[in-house]
Design a protein around this motif. Structure first.
Motif, mmCIF file in Angstrom:
data_model
loop_
_atom_site.group_PDB
_atom_site.id
_atom_site.type_symbol
_atom_site.label_atom_id
_atom_site.label_comp_id
_atom_site.label_asym_id
_atom_site.label_seq_id
_atom_site.Cartn_x
_atom_site.Cartn_y
_atom_site.Cartn_z
ATOM 1 N N MET A 256 0.817 -1.209 0.000
ATOM 2 C CA MET A 256 0.000 0.000 0.000
ATOM 3 C C MET A 256 0.855 1.265 0.000
ATOM 4 N N HIS A 257 1.918 1.278 0.830
ATOM 5 C CA HIS A 257 2.747 2.489 0.930
ATOM 6 C C HIS A 257 3.410 2.815 -0.402
ATOM 7 N N PHE A 258 3.943 1.804 -1.082
ATOM 8 C CA PHE A 258 4.611 2.030 -2.365
ATOM 9 C C PHE A 258 3.622 2.524 -3.418
ATOM 10 N N VAL A 259 2.438 1.911 -3.460
ATOM 11 C CA VAL A 259 1.435 2.311 -4.446
ATOM 12 C C VAL A 259 1.030 3.765 -4.249
ATOM 13 N N ARG A 260 0.758 4.139 -3.004
ATOM 14 C CA ARG A 260 0.323 5.514 -2.760
ATOM 15 C C ARG A 260 1.463 6.505 -2.978
ATOM 16 N N SER A 261 2.682 6.082 -2.718
ATOM 17 C CA SER A 261 3.825 6.948 -2.970
ATOM 18 C C SER A 261 3.977 7.216 -4.462
ATOM 19 N N CYS A 262 3.804 6.180 -5.283
ATOM 20 C CA CYS A 262 3.879 6.356 -6.742
ATOM 21 C C CYS A 262 2.767 7.274 -7.237
ATOM 22 N N ILE A 263 1.590 7.147 -6.638
ATOM 23 C CA ILE A 263 0.471 8.009 -7.041
ATOM 24 C C ILE A 263 0.764 9.457 -6.672
ATOM 25 N N ASN A 264 1.257 9.686 -5.466
ATOM 26 C CA ASN A 264 1.556 11.056 -5.025
ATOM 27 C C ASN A 264 2.642 11.685 -5.880
ATOM 28 N N ASN A 265 3.609 10.881 -6.317
ATOM 29 C CA ASN A 265 4.718 11.392 -7.135
ATOM 30 C C ASN A 265 4.421 11.327 -8.634
ATOM 31 N N GLN A 266 3.228 10.814 -8.988
ATOM 32 C CA GLN A 266 2.805 10.654 -10.378
ATOM 33 C C GLN A 266 3.785 9.796 -11.187
ATOM 34 N N THR A 267 4.418 8.867 -10.513
ATOM 35 C CA THR A 267 5.288 7.893 -11.196
ATOM 36 C C THR A 267 4.482 6.616 -11.434
ATOM 37 N N TYR A 268 3.429 6.752 -12.212
ATOM 38 C CA TYR A 268 2.499 5.645 -12.421
ATOM 39 C C TYR A 268 3.158 4.464 -13.133
ATOM 40 N N ASN A 269 4.174 4.768 -13.945
ATOM 41 C CA ASN A 269 4.812 3.701 -14.716
ATOM 42 C C ASN A 269 5.480 2.648 -13.838
ATOM 43 N N LEU A 270 5.816 3.003 -12.593
ATOM 44 C CA LEU A 270 6.423 2.046 -11.676
ATOM 45 C C LEU A 270 5.431 0.974 -11.225
#
Length: 535
Positions: A256-270
């Motif tokens: 969950m933490h990694f997913v939300r971090s990618c969303i907040n940073n707009q690094t969706y490709n990760l």
């Protein structure tokens, strides 16, 4: 007395001796074949048996360079709520480039028994909203289908309506081992300027662990849905397929933490490598044939209601509260499939018979090319009424038309008002399977769907003059609105089940008699103000 067309859910479902009142009727009458012979022999048109392949009717060479059409696709799980007041941004109504077609797929439309019965008889609130918003912009609801909470709507600009034919709709249940319609797929297929298109709206199995079941459900829907069309009896036979809906694929493995971090940073490709749909595509041949634009927008599920905050609720279990929240995911997707080009070479098996249907298909693909470009793929964060965000896909279809003219050309003859009987003149431009059930409807400019007529006249019963090129049909002054307004005439083919001709707009004048007798205030115009006699 001639029976009248019965309206139900926005389409003509049968004929009844009672006045059209918006209700379904159990009395659906069939005409004896011999009744058709007189009219069909006079017009020289072919019966359905003489020309079963309706998609080949009136094929004509189109623009060699091809014409471009804009398609606006929406998918949204609406979580049983009523529609918002404003759908401007959802439909891009303020965009300088207006689409030619709208395709709207909804999931989890309110479907409790009483509400569902009401929606089945009348237009549901979502359909009503979209029709009321798009009709003034000259979009017509060409087709729709509802299966419990699944709803699919197809709108077209009026100018294209006579070139949309072979319309069929069907559904497949996959909930509770195929007996319940809370999950499954609804589809609309049609011919657009001769090109076979199919739109499939799905709501597949939920939960993280059911990725394989979702693929099985999709393939079951693709395999079992069939249509009465010789050129494209199955979904996969269509030239272009759009597959969209709440497909329920999740993001697995990542925490969950990694997913939300990618969303907040707009690094969706990760996150893409662990998206279940992308993962399943690597090993499923059917999925590999479907294309999808990059997921450059934040996951559309799951949000707290009336917010942009991802799931923050505490979930109660039989042991108490479970603080584990739903992980965000791209559950709502839009994909497409352009029919693969198949080789006719049989070098490995020279004795294998040549597939004539395949050869015709390849010839047609070459002579009438079709290309698709996705111009936009995004979510709309403005809407907060559901735990899903709507997803929008904008496409450009470039195709060479297989025909340039409608099957019928018609127009209003002379001046129209409620003071004098009127005449409609029409000319068949190409052979088509005519019927004594064909009718011509009078519509106000900005009508919503085929059943939204002011009045209509039966082509055969009200015919007053005929020759090889022109046919005249009578319209009683009693059926013409006394207030007048801007109108169009549409020829509806009961065999093809679609409008095959639309007149140019013309003015229906106010009734001078009604004004002189004080029945109408002077200088009031418009069909939107109904009179008591038409109620």
């Amino acid at each position: 007395m001639r029976c009248l067309p019965v309206r139900g859910g926005g389409s003509i479902i049968g004929y009844c001796t009672k006045l059209p009142c918006g209700f379904y009727c159990t009395s659906v009458f069939k005409k004896i074949k011999s009744e058709n012979s007189h009219y069909e022999s006079k017009t020289g048109v072919q019966t359905m048996e003489e020309n079963e392949d309706q998609s080949d009717l009136s094929l004509r060479p189109g623009n060699l360079d091809g014409d471009s059409f804009r398609l606006h696709v929406v998918t949204w799980n609406v979580a049983t709520v009523d529609p918002p007041e404003d759908v401007t941004s959802l439909l891009h109504l303020n965009s300088p480039k207006s689409p030619d077609l709208y395709v709207i797929g909804l999931q989890e439309v309110h479907s409790r028994p009483l509400r569902f019965v009401s929606d089945f008889v009348f237009d549901d609130p979502w359909s009503h909203l979209f029709m009321s918003v798009l009709a003034p912009r000259k979009f017509v609801k060409v087709s729709s289908i509802r299966m419990q909470g699944l709803l699919l709507l197809f709108f077209s600009k009026l100018q294209h309506v006579p070139f949309i034919r072979d319309i069929k709709a069907t559904y497949t249940r996959t909930g509770i081992y195929g007996y319940w319609g809370n999950k499954g797929g609804v589809s609309i297929r049609l011919s657009f300027y001769g090109h076979m298109l199919c739109f499939l709206n799905c709501h597949l199995a939920a939960h993280m662990r059911e990725a394989s079941e979702r693929v099985d459900e999709f393939e079951h829907i693709m395999d079992t849905q069939t249509f009465e069309c010789k050129k494209a009896p199955r979904i996969v036979d269509h030239r272009l397929i759009f597959w969209f809906g709440d497909l329920n694929f999740r993001i697995q493995d990542h925490g969950m933490h990694f997913v939300r971090s990618c969303i907040n940073n707009q690094t969706y490709n990760l996150l893409w490598s662990k998206d279940q749909l992308m993962m399943m595509k690597k090993k499923d041949q059917m999925l590999q044939e479907f294309e999808e634009g990059p997921l450059d927008f934040q996951p559309t599920y799951k949000f707290d209601l009336n917010s942009d905050t991802y799931d923050s609720r505490l979930y109660r279990t039989w042991l108490g509260f479970n603080k584990k929240k739903r992980k965000p995911a791209w559950t709502d997707r839009i994909l497409w499939r352009l029919r693969p080009k198949t080789s006719t070479s049989h070098e490995d098996d020279k004795e294998k018979p040549v597939d004539k249907k395949l050869i015709r298909q390849l010839d047609e693909d070459e002579e009438y090319p079709l290309k698709i470009t996705q111009d936009l793929y995004t979510s709309n964060m403005e809407y907060r009424i559901s735990d899903h965000k709507p997803v929008i896909g904008l496409f450009t279809l470039k195709l060479r038309k297989m025909y340039e003219t409608p099957l019928v050309r018609l127009q209003a003859e002379g001046e129209w008002s409620a003071d004098i009987d009127a005449i409609v003149v029409y000319s068949p431009l190409h052979p088509f399977p005519s019927s004594t059930w064909d009718w011509i409807g009078l519509y106000k400019v900005g009508f919503t769907c085929v059943s939204d007529y002011i009045t209509y006249t039966w082509v055969k019963d009200d015919e007053v003059a005929f020759n090889e090129e022109i046919i005249q049909v009578f319209v009683s002054k009693e059926d013409i609105p006394v207030r007048g307004g801007e109108c169009v005439l549409c020829y509806y083919s009961s065999t093809l089940r679609c409008i095959i001709g639309v007149s140019e707009p013309f003015k229906v004048h106010e009734s001078k008699v009604a004004i002189e007798e004080g029945l109408l205030p002077e200088r009031i115009n418009g069909l939107d103000k109904t009179v008591a006699s038409k109620d």
